[in-house]
Enzyme design. Structure first.
Site, PDB file in Angstrom:
ATOM      1  CB  CYS A   1      45.500 -38.411  44.394  1.00  0.00           C
ATOM      2  SG  CYS A   1      44.055 -39.855  45.694  1.00  0.00           S
TER       3      CYS A   1
ATOM      4  CG  HIS B   1      42.976 -34.026  44.977  1.00  0.00           C
ATOM      5  ND1 HIS B   1      43.545 -33.688  45.282  1.00  0.00           N
ATOM      6  CD2 HIS B   1      42.925 -35.455  45.422  1.00  0.00           C
ATOM      7  CE1 HIS B   1      44.585 -34.263  45.595  1.00  0.00           C
ATOM      8  NE2 HIS B   1      44.410 -35.881  46.169  1.00  0.00           N
TER       9      HIS B   1
END
Length: 331
Positions: free
Chosen positions: A138, A125
Site C-alpha cells: 500500500c 491510507h
C-alpha cells in the site's frame, strides 16, 4: 514545537503560494521544500477549487503529487512497498473510500482514510512513514495529508503510480504520425467503448510492447498496435490533458487542433511543463492507425491521463488487466 528560521520561511512561502493558482508552464511548486522528516507535506490548493483531480505517486522519489486542473495543489512524502512487497506501477481509479478501515490481512491494522485501488489489496491510507519504502504494498500517507486528500478525491479519481526516467532525457521535436487507410491492416486495433459506463479516461502506451491501451474507469475500451521508428525516451512519463487547444494542428489526427498536455515531473525537485504531444516520444517517431487515433481523439477530455512507459504492460499493475479487479476482495 519550535522551528528554525529556515522552517518559518518555508511555511510562509507555502502560505503565499496557497493564495494563487499555480500556472502550468515552468511550474516548480516544490519551492516550499519538504524536509527529510517523513511526515512532511505541503498543501497549496488556494483558489483552485474546481476541475478534475489527479494523484501521481513517484516510487523513486517516495512522493505523492496532487493536481487539480492545471495546478499542482499538494506534495507529500509517502512510504510504498518494501522489497518483496513492491507497490505495482500502473494507472488506477479509486474503487472504494472508507474513513475508518482495518486490514483483514495484517492483524486488523488500522488504515485510516483508506482509498482502495484494487480488490487485491492495494490502497492509499494514513500510516507510519519511516523515510523509506516499508509497507506491504500500500501507499502510506501522513495522517493530515490523507485526511485532506480523502476530502478532494471521489470514486473514479485517477491515481498514477510510476517510477521516474532511468536517465535524464531532453525532448526532441519529432512527429507522431497516423497511418493511412492503406496501412491500417498492418496496425490492428480494437475499440469497444460500451465496455465502460463512465469514469475518467486514461491512456497507457508501452514502448516495450509497442502497444497502447485506453481505459475508461477500470475497464479497457481500446487497444492498438503502435509502429515506433527510432528510439523512445527511457523511463516513465506522465501527461495530463489541460483544457483548450494549441494554435497549431494536431500531428496525430490531421485536420484537428493540437491539444495542451502538461508533463508531470516524477523527480523531487522537478517542474511540470506544458509540452507538445509530438515531443513526448523523444527521438522516436510514433505511427498509429488513423481510424483509432480519431476515435480516441473524439473522447479526450480535460483530465485525461497519458502514461508512456518503457515497461511491459503486464508489469504495470492491475489497471492494465481489468479482469483482475474482480478477484476476491482482500484487506
Amino acid at each position: 514545537m519550535r522551528f528554525g528560521t529556515a522552517w518559518r520561511a518555508a511555511w510562509v512561502l507555502a502560505a503565499l503560494l496557497a493564495a494563487f493558482p499555480i500556472a502550468a508552464q515552468g511550474v516548480k511548486p516544490d519551492t516550499a521544500p519538504l524536509s527529510a522528516r517523513s511526515a512532511d507535506f505541503v498543501w497549496m490548493e488556494g483558489e483552485v477549487r474546481e476541475g478534475p483531480v489527479l494523484v501521481v505517486v513517484s516510487l523513486d522519489a517516495q512522493r505523492a503529487y496532487v493536481y487539480r486542473g492545471a495546478a499542482r495543489i499538494a506534495v507529500s512524502n509517502v512510504s510504498t512497498g518494501r522489497p518483496g512487497f513492491e507497490t505495482p506501477q500502473g494507472v488506477y481509479t479509486v474503487l472504494e473510500k472508507r474513513r475508518e478501515h482495518y486490514s483483514n490481512l495484517y492483524d486488523d491494522a488500522p488504515m485510516p482514510f483508506m482509498q482502495r485501488l484494487t480488490w487485491g489489496g492495494l490502497a492509499l491510507h494514513a500510516g507510519a512513514l519511516p523515510g523509506r519504502p516499508a509497507s506491504h504494498g500500500c501507499i502510506r500517507l501522513p495522517y493530515a495529508f490523507a485526511e485532506k486528500l480523502f476530502g478532494v478525491t471521489s470514486r473514479d479519481t485517477t491515481i498514477v503510480i510510476a517510477r521516474a526516467a532511468d536517465d535524464p532525457a531532453s525532448t526532441a521535436s519529432t512527429p507522431i504520425s497516423s497511418v493511412s487507410a492503406s496501412d491500417a491492416a498492418s496496425l490492428p486495433y480494437t475499440w469497444t467503448p460500451d465496455a465502460a459506463h463512465g469514469g475518467p479516461l486514461a491512456i497507457v502506451y508501452s514502448t516495450h510492447d509497442r502497444e497502447v491501451v485506453v481505459l475508461r474507469g477500470a475497464s479497457e475500451i481500446g487497444r492498438a498496435t503502435v509502429d515506433l521508428v527510432g528510439e523512445s525516451r527511457p523511463g516513465r512519463h506522465v501527461f495530463w490533458l489541460l483544457s483548450g487547444a494549441r494554435t497549431e494542428a494536431s500531428v496525430v489526427v490531421p485536420g484537428r487542433p493540437a491539444l495542451r498536455w502538461l508533463e508531470i515531473s516524477l523527480e523531487p525537485e522537478g517542474g511540470d511543463r506544458e509540452i507538445r504531444l509530438a515531443d513526448a516520444s523523444g527521438a522516436g517517431t510514433i505511427r498509429v492507425n488513423e481510424a483509432f487515433a480519431r476515435v480516441v481523439y473524439d473522447i479526450l477530455e480535460p483530465g485525461t491521463v497519458l502514461l508512456i512507459t518503457d515497461a511491459p504492460l503486464q508489469s504495470m499493475g492491475n489497471a492494465i488487466t481489468p479482469s483482475v479487479l474482480s478477484a476476491e476482495r482482500t484487506r
